[in-house]
Design a protein around this motif. Sequence first.
Motif, short mmCIF file in Angstrom:
data_model
loop_
_atom_site.label_atom_id
_atom_site.label_comp_id
_atom_site.label_asym_id
_atom_site.label_seq_id
_atom_site.Cartn_x
_atom_site.Cartn_y
_atom_site.Cartn_z
N ASN A 163 136.06 20.72 39.69
CA ASN A 163 135.03 19.59 40.72
C ASN A 163 134.97 19.67 42.33
O ASN A 163 134.13 17.99 42.45
CB ASN A 163 134.35 18.27 39.82
CG ASN A 163 134.30 18.91 38.81
OD1 ASN A 163 134.13 19.65 37.83
ND2 ASN A 163 135.41 17.69 37.25
N ARG A 182 137.98 14.35 40.03
CA ARG A 182 137.49 15.97 41.71
C ARG A 182 139.34 16.18 41.96
O ARG A 182 140.27 15.38 42.32
CB ARG A 182 136.68 15.08 42.64
CG ARG A 182 135.80 15.42 42.57
CD ARG A 182 135.11 14.49 43.16
NE ARG A 182 134.50 16.37 44.39
CZ ARG A 182 134.71 15.60 45.82
NH1 ARG A 182 135.37 14.60 46.30
NH2 ARG A 182 134.60 16.86 46.21
N GLU A 238 131.43 20.48 37.39
CA GLU A 238 130.70 21.07 36.71
C GLU A 238 131.15 21.32 35.30
O GLU A 238 131.12 21.81 34.57
CB GLU A 238 131.49 22.85 37.57
CG GLU A 238 130.93 22.98 38.54
CD GLU A 238 131.35 23.86 39.60
OE1 GLU A 238 132.63 24.48 38.83
OE2 GLU A 238 131.41 24.47 40.20
N TYR A 245 124.76 12.78 43.61
CA TYR A 245 126.56 13.36 43.84
C TYR A 245 125.91 13.80 45.36
O TYR A 245 125.23 15.20 45.34
CB TYR A 245 127.03 13.76 42.70
CG TYR A 245 128.08 14.55 43.53
CD1 TYR A 245 129.32 13.19 43.22
CD2 TYR A 245 128.01 15.85 43.21
CE1 TYR A 245 130.25 14.45 43.77
CE2 TYR A 245 129.08 16.37 44.01
CZ TYR A 245 130.59 15.64 44.05
OH TYR A 245 131.74 16.42 44.00
N SER A 246 127.28 14.13 45.60
CA SER A 246 127.44 14.90 46.96
C SER A 246 128.79 14.90 47.40
O SER A 246 129.70 14.01 46.98
CB SER A 246 126.68 14.07 48.60
OG SER A 246 127.63 12.54 49.00
N ALA A 247 129.11 15.89 47.89
CA ALA A 247 130.25 17.05 48.23
C ALA A 247 130.93 16.24 48.86
O ALA A 247 131.07 16.31 50.51
CB ALA A 247 130.71 17.84 47.58
N GLU A 292 133.01 21.34 44.90
CA GLU A 292 131.27 20.35 45.22
C GLU A 292 130.45 20.70 44.68
O GLU A 292 129.11 19.54 45.28
CB GLU A 292 131.25 22.10 45.88
CG GLU A 292 131.99 23.05 46.87
CD GLU A 292 131.71 24.82 47.63
OE1 GLU A 292 130.34 24.91 47.37
OE2 GLU A 292 132.72 24.60 47.79
N SER A 293 130.42 20.58 43.20
CA SER A 293 129.72 19.96 42.26
C SER A 293 130.47 19.94 41.04
O SER A 293 131.22 20.33 40.78
CB SER A 293 129.08 21.03 41.63
OG SER A 293 129.20 22.52 41.32
#
Length: 333
Positions: free
Chosen positions: A153, A148, A158, A228-230, A155-156
């Motif tokens: 990556n 991240r 990807e 998972y959470s941002a 917010e999600s």
Amino acid sequence: MRNVLTIISVLILNLAFAQVSDFKSIDFTVADNVAKLNNDKNLDNLPLLAHKLTYKLDTDVEKFRAIYTWVCTNIKGDLTVSDKVLHKRKKYKNDSLSFTQWNNDYLKKAFKKLFKHKKTMCTGYAYLIKQLCFFVNIDCEIINGYGRSFDTNVESLELVNHSWNAVKLDNKWYLCDATWSSGYFLGNIFIEDYNDGYFLTEPTLFAKNHIPKDKKWLLNNTLIDSEYSASPLVYSETFKHKTLPISPQNMHVELKKGEHLNFSFKTLESIDIVKVSLVQFVGINPVDFEINNLKEDNGMVSFSTTFKHKGFYDVHLAIGDDVVATYTVKVTK
């Protein structure tokens, strides 16, 4: 109930941070000096290099430290290789077979460049760490997953875009990232800037910007069992300060005008809380938010702020001149 959850959270954090202290009695000066004495050695004979880096050291953790430090300070990042792989990952995002076929062919070229010019991408760093460990009988794995950053990556999850290592020392697994320890890019120029914060990092902090494809490599049951959470974005300075943002838990926050927003973070290092600030940037200039009730208790720093006007804010937690976490705040009427 809230007090019970707070107590549980603190217990989990204390257990997680304890991992960092597993080797607090080890002085890595000798291992670091061994790495320096072998600066500029080539990669023509990896077994010999591994021997030179470790034969004078007594423990596996010191041997690994010498290997890790040498790789981080002798191998340079290669933006060309990294960009090409990232482009192909995006192109073949929904076609893993085609990407694997392309990647297997390209890795031959990438590793040739690594061994000839000592320049590589994250896969090369992780591969080299693993190989040098193999020659001195240290268990080490390459972990692939989601790195991240401010543009990937966020917010999600990807795109799988990063590789790092897990190493087994004294029958326990630890996490490290030689790529992000080695330095950073300023435009297209690689700046060598060793960051010790990514060496045997505690899992809770590591997971702020390293999410493995195989969740077992989170090395923390609470993280493994959670979705998972941002969370707030963190940076290399976060790892240098050994700072773990606690609240808000998510990067995106929404509240009403006039509401208090509470912030807290855990730190392993003693800090002068006067240096703690909350800022937004107007152009390149930081502008401070007013913070209240700033206090520190056994490594837990907390404070609050109030947003008096509606709007969207990029909010940065800073220690001195270093930004260690970023949030986005939506303030409504």
